[in-house]
Design an enzyme around this catalytic site. Structure first.
Site, PDB file in Angstrom:
ATOM      1  N   GLU A   1       0.871  -1.147  -0.017  1.00  0.00           N
ATOM      2  CA  GLU A   1      -0.076   0.038  -0.024  1.00  0.00           C
ATOM      3  C   GLU A   1       0.945   1.269   0.069  1.00  0.00           C
ATOM      4  O   GLU A   1       0.492   2.347  -0.799  1.00  0.00           O
ATOM      5  CB  GLU A   1      -0.808  -0.100   1.239  1.00  0.00           C
ATOM      6  CG  GLU A   1      -1.640  -1.079   1.363  1.00  0.00           C
ATOM      7  CD  GLU A   1      -1.267  -2.346   2.368  1.00  0.00           C
ATOM      8  OE1 GLU A   1      -0.080  -2.534   1.848  1.00  0.00           O
ATOM      9  OE2 GLU A   1      -1.613  -2.663   3.163  1.00  0.00           O
TER      10      GLU A   1
ATOM     11  N   CYS B   1      -1.675  -3.292   7.351  1.00  0.00           N
ATOM     12  CA  CYS B   1      -0.899  -3.045   8.624  1.00  0.00           C
ATOM     13  C   CYS B   1      -1.435  -1.714   9.253  1.00  0.00           C
ATOM     14  O   CYS B   1      -1.871  -0.709   8.472  1.00  0.00           O
ATOM     15  CB  CYS B   1       0.553  -3.113   8.584  1.00  0.00           C
ATOM     16  SG  CYS B   1       1.164  -1.817   7.810  1.00  0.00           S
TER      17      CYS B   1
HETATM   18  N1  THU Z   1       2.844  -6.339   3.898  1.00  0.00           N
HETATM   19  C1  THU Z   1       2.226  -5.460   3.125  1.00  0.00           C
HETATM   20  O1  THU Z   1       2.954  -5.373   1.994  1.00  0.00           O
HETATM   21  N2  THU Z   1       1.196  -4.871   3.542  1.00  0.00           N
HETATM   22  C2  THU Z   1       0.321  -4.983   4.865  1.00  0.00           C
HETATM   23  O2  THU Z   1      -0.407  -3.991   4.963  1.00  0.00           O
HETATM   24  C3  THU Z   1       0.955  -5.825   5.706  1.00  0.00           C
HETATM   25  C4  THU Z   1       2.130  -6.611   5.278  1.00  0.00           C
HETATM   26  C5  THU Z   1       4.056  -6.909   3.977  1.00  0.00           C
HETATM   27  C6  THU Z   1       5.163  -6.769   4.474  1.00  0.00           C
HETATM   28  C7  THU Z   1       6.128  -7.603   4.417  1.00  0.00           C
HETATM   29  O3  THU Z   1       6.810  -7.682   3.212  1.00  0.00           O
HETATM   30  C8  THU Z   1       5.156  -9.110   4.195  1.00  0.00           C
HETATM   31  O4  THU Z   1       3.933  -8.606   3.720  1.00  0.00           O
HETATM   32  C9  THU Z   1       5.154  -9.837   5.419  1.00  0.00           C
HETATM   33  O5  THU Z   1       4.738  -9.082   6.762  1.00  0.00           O
END
Ligand code: THU
Length: 150
Positions: free
Chosen positions: A58, A98
């Site tokens: 995002e 997240c």
């Molecule tokens: N990740 C995202 O790209 N977006 C989120 O909102 C949650 C987590 C990614 C970060 C990391 O590369 C992988 O997911 C595992 O945490």
């Protein structure tokens, strides 16, 4: 937004996830941003050997629209994540953004004067849960708190 349009946005996020750079977690995330003019901008997660420097999908996508001058043009978002299995993604639970990404999405949402819908899809595509950003990040702090917008 029609089911078909939501599906198309999720498909764009899934395509973006295929370009994730995630050798450490093995978890590929794609985000697709629908802009008010109907165009779609995508991003995928970019990991780093210094793990904490990872960029989420995002965040990568929001950086793209900000750099094009479109931060105030956001309408809706789709997110897909899972573990790759050939060309497919495995995972039956919708991927939620997240906390940091919720805040970063909020910046664009406030600038766009829209309580955006965020469509969270599972890797296998069978589960989708849609939220308003205000549900995901209630009582948000944003540019309005700094007096930059109404
Ligand atoms: N990740 C995202 O790209 N977006 C989120 O909102 C949650 C987590 C990614 C970060 C990391 O590369 C992988 O997911 C595992 O945490």
């Amino acid at each position: 937004m029609s089911e078909e349009t939501i599906d198309a946005l999720i498909d764009a996020a899934r395509d973006a996830a295929s370009r994730a750079y995630a050798p450490y977690s093995g978890f590929h995330v794609g985000a697709a941003l629908l802009l008010k003019d109907g165009s779609v901008v995508t991003g995928a997660n970019v990991e780093n050997a210094s793990y904490g420097l990872t960029l989420c999908a995002e965040t990568a996508a929001i950086a793209k629209i900000a750099n094009e001058g479109w931060i105030g043009e956001l309408a809706e978002v789709a997110i897909v994540g899972g573990r790759p299995d050939g060309d497919a993604l495995i995972g039956s639970d919708p991927v939620n953004p997240c906390g940091r990404c919720r805040q970063i999405l909020n910046e664009a949402a406030e600038r766009s004067k829209t309580d955006i819908l965020v469509h969270c899809a599972s890797g296998d595509g069978n589960a989708v849960k849609s939220y308003r950003l205000s549900e995901l990040l209630p009582a948000a702090f944003g540019p309005k708190d700094l007096g930059l917008i109404d």
